[in-house]
Motif scaffolding. Structure first.
Motif, PDB file in Angstrom:
ATOM      1  N   GLU A 228      10.750  -7.889  27.895  1.00  0.00           N
ATOM      2  CA  GLU A 228      11.081  -7.711  29.314  1.00  0.00           C
ATOM      3  C   GLU A 228      10.323  -6.491  29.821  1.00  0.00           C
ATOM      4  O   GLU A 228      10.046  -5.572  29.070  1.00  0.00           O
ATOM      5  N   GLY A 229      10.023  -6.468  31.086  1.00  0.00           N
ATOM      6  CA  GLY A 229       9.319  -5.308  31.650  1.00  0.00           C
ATOM      7  C   GLY A 229       7.834  -5.397  31.366  1.00  0.00           C
ATOM      8  O   GLY A 229       7.196  -6.404  31.645  1.00  0.00           O
ATOM      9  N   SER A 230       7.285  -4.357  30.787  1.00  0.00           N
ATOM     10  CA  SER A 230       5.853  -4.290  30.481  1.00  0.00           C
ATOM     11  C   SER A 230       5.436  -5.463  29.608  1.00  0.00           C
ATOM     12  O   SER A 230       6.132  -5.846  28.671  1.00  0.00           O
ATOM     13  N   ASN A 231       4.266  -6.018  29.902  1.00  0.00           N
ATOM     14  CA  ASN A 231       3.770  -7.130  29.091  1.00  0.00           C
ATOM     15  C   ASN A 231       2.578  -6.720  28.229  1.00  0.00           C
ATOM     16  O   ASN A 231       1.936  -7.557  27.618  1.00  0.00           O
ATOM     17  N   PHE A 232       2.277  -5.414  28.180  1.00  0.00           N
ATOM     18  CA  PHE A 232       1.085  -4.972  27.467  1.00  0.00           C
ATOM     19  C   PHE A 232       1.342  -3.883  26.420  1.00  0.00           C
ATOM     20  O   PHE A 232       0.408  -3.369  25.832  1.00  0.00           O
ATOM     21  N   GLU A 233       2.613  -3.547  26.163  1.00  0.00           N
ATOM     22  CA  GLU A 233       2.928  -2.522  25.165  1.00  0.00           C
ATOM     23  C   GLU A 233       3.599  -3.148  23.952  1.00  0.00           C
ATOM     24  O   GLU A 233       4.518  -3.948  24.082  1.00  0.00           O
ATOM     25  N   ALA A 234       3.121  -2.755  22.783  1.00  0.00           N
ATOM     26  CA  ALA A 234       3.728  -3.164  21.519  1.00  0.00           C
ATOM     27  C   ALA A 234       3.815  -1.919  20.644  1.00  0.00           C
ATOM     28  O   ALA A 234       3.136  -0.922  20.905  1.00  0.00           O
ATOM     29  N   TRP A 235       4.661  -1.990  19.616  1.00  0.00           N
ATOM     30  CA  TRP A 235       4.871  -0.817  18.762  1.00  0.00           C
ATOM     31  C   TRP A 235       4.926  -1.236  17.303  1.00  0.00           C
ATOM     32  O   TRP A 235       5.360  -2.340  16.971  1.00  0.00           O
ATOM     33  N   GLY A 236       4.537  -0.313  16.446  1.00  0.00           N
ATOM     34  CA  GLY A 236       4.705  -0.451  15.007  1.00  0.00           C
ATOM     35  C   GLY A 236       5.295   0.841  14.476  1.00  0.00           C
ATOM     36  O   GLY A 236       4.895   1.924  14.903  1.00  0.00           O
ATOM     37  N   LEU A 237       6.267   0.741  13.589  1.00  0.00           N
ATOM     38  CA  LEU A 237       6.891   1.921  12.982  1.00  0.00           C
ATOM     39  C   LEU A 237       6.820   1.787  11.468  1.00  0.00           C
ATOM     40  O   LEU A 237       7.259   0.770  10.910  1.00  0.00           O
TER      41      LEU A 237
ATOM     42  N   CYS B 289       0.806  -1.220   0.000  1.00  0.00           N
ATOM     43  CA  CYS B 289       0.000   0.000   0.000  1.00  0.00           C
ATOM     44  C   CYS B 289       0.844   1.277   0.000  1.00  0.00           C
ATOM     45  O   CYS B 289       0.294   2.369  -0.037  1.00  0.00           O
ATOM     46  N   GLY B 290       2.170   1.143   0.058  1.00  0.00           N
ATOM     47  CA  GLY B 290       3.032   2.308  -0.085  1.00  0.00           C
ATOM     48  C   GLY B 290       3.802   2.739   1.147  1.00  0.00           C
ATOM     49  O   GLY B 290       4.512   3.743   1.108  1.00  0.00           O
ATOM     50  N   GLY B 291       3.697   2.006   2.248  1.00  0.00           N
ATOM     51  CA  GLY B 291       4.462   2.343   3.454  1.00  0.00           C
ATOM     52  C   GLY B 291       5.773   1.564   3.515  1.00  0.00           C
ATOM     53  O   GLY B 291       5.865   0.453   2.993  1.00  0.00           O
ATOM     54  N   HIS B 292       6.773   2.165   4.127  1.00  0.00           N
ATOM     55  CA  HIS B 292       8.051   1.475   4.367  1.00  0.00           C
ATOM     56  C   HIS B 292       7.981   0.937   5.793  1.00  0.00           C
ATOM     57  O   HIS B 292       8.109   1.694   6.768  1.00  0.00           O
ATOM     58  N   LEU B 293       7.719  -0.351   5.928  1.00  0.00           N
ATOM     59  CA  LEU B 293       7.567  -0.954   7.257  1.00  0.00           C
ATOM     60  C   LEU B 293       8.923  -1.088   7.920  1.00  0.00           C
ATOM     61  O   LEU B 293       9.779  -1.845   7.469  1.00  0.00           O
ATOM     62  N   VAL B 294       9.127  -0.309   8.979  1.00  0.00           N
ATOM     63  CA  VAL B 294      10.363  -0.414   9.766  1.00  0.00           C
ATOM     64  C   VAL B 294      10.271  -1.658  10.630  1.00  0.00           C
ATOM     65  O   VAL B 294      11.221  -2.417  10.751  1.00  0.00           O
ATOM     66  N   GLY B 295       9.097  -1.906  11.226  1.00  0.00           N
ATOM     67  CA  GLY B 295       8.899  -3.124  11.991  1.00  0.00           C
ATOM     68  C   GLY B 295       7.814  -3.004  13.043  1.00  0.00           C
ATOM     69  O   GLY B 295       7.372  -1.906  13.388  1.00  0.00           O
ATOM     70  N   TYR B 296       7.402  -4.160  13.537  1.00  0.00           N
ATOM     71  CA  TYR B 296       6.501  -4.275  14.690  1.00  0.00           C
ATOM     72  C   TYR B 296       7.303  -4.897  15.815  1.00  0.00           C
ATOM     73  O   TYR B 296       8.191  -5.730  15.576  1.00  0.00           O
ATOM     74  N   PHE B 297       6.981  -4.520  17.036  1.00  0.00           N
ATOM     75  CA  PHE B 297       7.758  -4.944  18.196  1.00  0.00           C
ATOM     76  C   PHE B 297       6.817  -5.390  19.307  1.00  0.00           C
ATOM     77  O   PHE B 297       5.886  -4.675  19.668  1.00  0.00           O
ATOM     78  N   LEU B 298       7.095  -6.577  19.847  1.00  0.00           N
ATOM     79  CA  LEU B 298       6.307  -7.158  20.941  1.00  0.00           C
ATOM     80  C   LEU B 298       7.006  -6.950  22.273  1.00  0.00           C
ATOM     81  O   LEU B 298       8.235  -6.809  22.323  1.00  0.00           O
ATOM     82  N   PRO B 299       6.256  -7.001  23.384  1.00  0.00           N
ATOM     83  CA  PRO B 299       6.902  -6.926  24.690  1.00  0.00           C
ATOM     84  C   PRO B 299       7.804  -8.138  24.917  1.00  0.00           C
ATOM     85  O   PRO B 299       7.506  -9.240  24.462  1.00  0.00           O
TER      86      PRO B 299
END
Length: 110
Positions: A45-54, A33-43
């Motif tokens: 160590e530490g927090s078990n409820f935060e994830a990220w997408g760039l 669709c035209g995005g440059h996927l840097v990555g997705y990141f799962l928890p």
């Protein structure tokens, strides 16, 4: 890439596998669709409820074109529906940042 869409997710820690599937699905949808996927990141160590997408874009205008393509993409729609049906994303926040070009995607020195 000049703009990074930084997505912070609060996820159900008991459904990390569902979030992993969701992220894996974006692995081919976002670039198509035209995005440059840097990555997705799962928890890990530490927090078990935060994830990220760039996701990187050349400009905010390029991001808007991407969003239109994503809305029309059958697999993208299905992935959004998968998240809504299974309710593993509790909260989602988007931030847009600018890239410091001299630091972006620098390979490790060997």
């Amino acid at each position: 890439m000049n703009i990074i869409c930084f997505i912070r997710y609060e996820i159900d820690p008991f459904q990390i596998d569902n979030f992993r599937t969701y992220a894996d699905n974006w692995g081919h949808i976002i670039p198509r669709c035209g995005g440059h996927l840097v990555g997705y990141f799962l928890p890990h160590e530490g927090s078990n409820f935060e994830a990220w997408g760039l996701i990187a874009f050349d400009s905010l205008a390029a991001y808007e074109v991407y969003r239109e393509r994503l809305r029309a993409d059958a697999e993208g729609k299905a992935n959004f529906e998968f998240a809504q049906t299974n309710r593993f994303i509790l909260r989602e926040e988007r931030r847009f940042t600018r890239t410091v070009q001299s630091t972006f995607e620098q390979p490790a020195l060997r």
